[in-house]
Design an enzyme around this catalytic site. Structure first.
Site, PDB file in Angstrom:
ATOM      1  N   ASP A  92       0.883  -1.179   0.000  1.00 34.48           N
ATOM      2  CA  ASP A  92       0.000   0.000   0.000  1.00 34.48           C
ATOM      3  C   ASP A  92       0.913   1.219   0.000  1.00 34.48           C
ATOM      4  OD1 ASP A  92      -1.885   1.973   0.298  1.00 34.48           O
ATOM      5  OD2 ASP A  92      -3.010   0.939   1.856  1.00 34.48           O
ATOM      6  N   THR A  97      -4.848   7.775   2.412  1.00 37.69           N
ATOM      7  CA  THR A  97      -4.779   8.797   1.358  1.00 37.69           C
ATOM      8  C   THR A  97      -5.589  10.031   1.725  1.00 37.69           C
ATOM      9  OG1 THR A  97      -4.373   7.152  -0.364  1.00 37.69           O
ATOM     10  CG2 THR A  97      -5.226   9.287  -1.064  1.00 37.69           C
ATOM     11  N   ASP A 222      -3.845  -3.196   3.043  1.00 39.14           N
ATOM     12  CA  ASP A 222      -3.966  -2.377   4.251  1.00 39.14           C
ATOM     13  C   ASP A 222      -3.428  -3.104   5.484  1.00 39.14           C
ATOM     14  OD1 ASP A 222      -5.437  -0.190   3.028  1.00 39.14           O
ATOM     15  OD2 ASP A 222      -7.179  -1.496   3.002  1.00 39.14           O
TER      16      ASP A 222
END
Length: 282
Positions: A92, A97, A222
């Protein structure tokens, strides 16, 4: 083989630091027209995400050209998202973000490495805070070289629980998310928190800052690295319904001990989401 994987981990740490520097330099200067959406209007991606993933995969492929790769942005672009027994990097480039876009300080580069579908080491670099979390299977978990250990608290009523709302705005899913939150708060626990990054939430469990973290709707990139950091710090990993953790299921529960995990399983109104290995992108 052990020496090979240690060398790979050392390389991953160096690559994560280089990627983190790019993230730090870009934070706070992201133009509005550089922010795009993926599965929903609040599932964000930036040109920096894409740039950093190319940097990471390029640097790893140069050293390990025969390995497999699962990267968030590559999968979004249509690449395969299946975890085989082959040595596989799970990446990731920017976990958090939305945090990155808003300069909320919990943003991570996450790099996991799996062999035989088992994570062998994990690297989570909290870029804006300059903290490097690492773990190697059977060797412990560390932050900047300092050993990590989960919280010793056993009473869930003294726990802080981390969770996130995710990017799914389907009404039925939201009803279950908020029903779970209400039940957890009603236990009562000391508090509910969320860093906005699954990888960092898992590192908070490993560090003893929170007793638990759960979420439905995350992805393998994640949690792959963070899952090993939790387990090597003495924590417990499972599905939100109590079975073993399945990295591809997009559901995770990470806690400091089994008692708290089993209590939370009773309070979470679980639901299923489309698996990561069922399709190329979500």
């Amino acid at each position: 083989m052990e020496d090979i994987w240690q060398s790979a981990m050392d390389h991953a740490v160096a690559v994560a630091r280089k990627a983190g520097q790019v993230v730090r330099e870009a934070a706070g200067v992201v133009r509005a027209d550089a922010v795009m959406v993926k599965s929903s209007p609040i599932d964000l991606v930036t040109q920096t995400d894409q740039q950093v993933e190319k940097l990471i995969i390029g640097a790893l492929k140069s050293q390990f050209p025969t390995h497999c790769f699962i990267g968030e942005e590559s999968v979004s672009a249509g690449d395969d998202c299946s975890l085989t027994c082959a040595p596989t990097w799970i990446i990731d480039p920017i976990d958090g973000t939305t945090n990155f876009v808003h300069t909320f300080p919990f943003v991570a580069v996450s790099i996991g490495f799996a062999v035989d579908k088992q994570v062998e080491f994990g690297v989570v670099y909290s870029c804006l805070r300059d903290e490097m979390f690492t773990a190697r299977r059977g060797k412990g978990a560390f932050c900047d070289g300092r050993p990590l250990r989960v919280s010793p608290r056993k009473d869930i009523r003294q726990a802080v629980v981390a969770t996130e709302f995710g990017s799914n705005r389907d009404a039925a899913a939201l009803d279950k998310i908020f029903a779970s939150l209400r039940r957890v708060v009603d236990i009562p626990v000391h508090g509910v928190r969320g860093a906005g990054s699954a990888a960092i939430n898992m590192c908070l469990v490993a560090s003893g800052c929170v007793e638990a973290y759960y979420e439905i709707g995350i992805h393998v990139w994640d949690v792959a690295a963070g899952s090993l950091i939790v387990s090597e710090a003495g924590g417990v990993l499972m599905d939100v319904q109590g079975g073993p953790l399945d990295l591809m299921s997009r559901r995770v529960l990470a806690t400091n001990n089994r008692n708290i995990a089993e209590r939370l399983v009773r309070e979470i109104d679980a639901f299923s989401v489309r698996r990561d290995d069922d399709h190329a992108s979500s």
